[in-house]
Design a protein around this motif. Structure first.
Motif, PDB file in Angstrom:
ATOM      1  N   ILE A  22       1.656  -1.719  -4.806  1.00  0.00           N
ATOM      2  CA  ILE A  22       3.014  -1.286  -4.480  1.00  0.00           C
ATOM      3  C   ILE A  22       4.016  -1.948  -5.421  1.00  0.00           C
ATOM      4  N   PHE A  44       6.260   0.112  -8.107  1.00  0.00           N
ATOM      5  CA  PHE A  44       7.706  -0.093  -8.109  1.00  0.00           C
ATOM      6  C   PHE A  44       8.181  -0.416  -9.523  1.00  0.00           C
ATOM      7  N   LEU A  84       9.761   3.394  -2.614  1.00  0.00           N
ATOM      8  CA  LEU A  84       8.813   2.298  -2.814  1.00  0.00           C
ATOM      9  C   LEU A  84       9.398   0.967  -2.357  1.00  0.00           C
TER      10      LEU A  84
END
Length: 133
Positions: free
Chosen positions: A47, A51, A80
């Protein structure tokens, strides 16, 4: 004249070339990072990397004035950011949406390579999925 010709007419060739190289690497890595979001031990790293990728695309496309790419990257970056605060899990609807987003950026990569106009953003991508599990 396509998007690549426009870029080369308005910006230094080295800047455009560097953008195209980095953009290609980021697009090629998106799908793997999205799939890795489904693995609890990979969620946090993936993640954060995703991002960073969308933040970089947003920044570069903003500088180069590629408005559709900039707006979609910004939209995804915001989603995100919300996911970053979640626990180490993601729902399938969000994974599917992110994969479709990845496909859109891949289509734009082809548009850049072929020096055509940027394809229109698919309307369905502009509806954020339910980010909660």
């Amino acid at each position: 004249m396509g998007v690549r010709s426009d870029l080369e007419a308005n910006f230094d060739y080295e800047i455009v070339d560097e953008f195209l190289d980095h953009y290609s690497m980021m697009v090629e890595s998106m799908e793997v990072m999205i799939i890795d979001l489904t693995k609890p031990n990979m969620y946090k790293r993936s993640i954060n990397e995703l991002f960073r990728v969308f933040h970089n695309i947003k920044s570069a496309s903003g500088y180069l004035q590629i408005l559709p790419m900039n707006k979609l990257a910004s939209f995804v970056e915001d989603a995100l950011e919300n996911l970053r605060s979640n626990s180490a899990s993601i729902n399938q609807e969000t994974v599917d949406w992110l994969l479709q987003i990845s496909d859109m950026f891949a289509i734009w990569q082809d548009d850049l390579k072929q020096d055509s106009e940027l394809s229109k953003i698919k309307f369905s991508l502009l509806k954020t999925p339910d980010l909660d599990k």
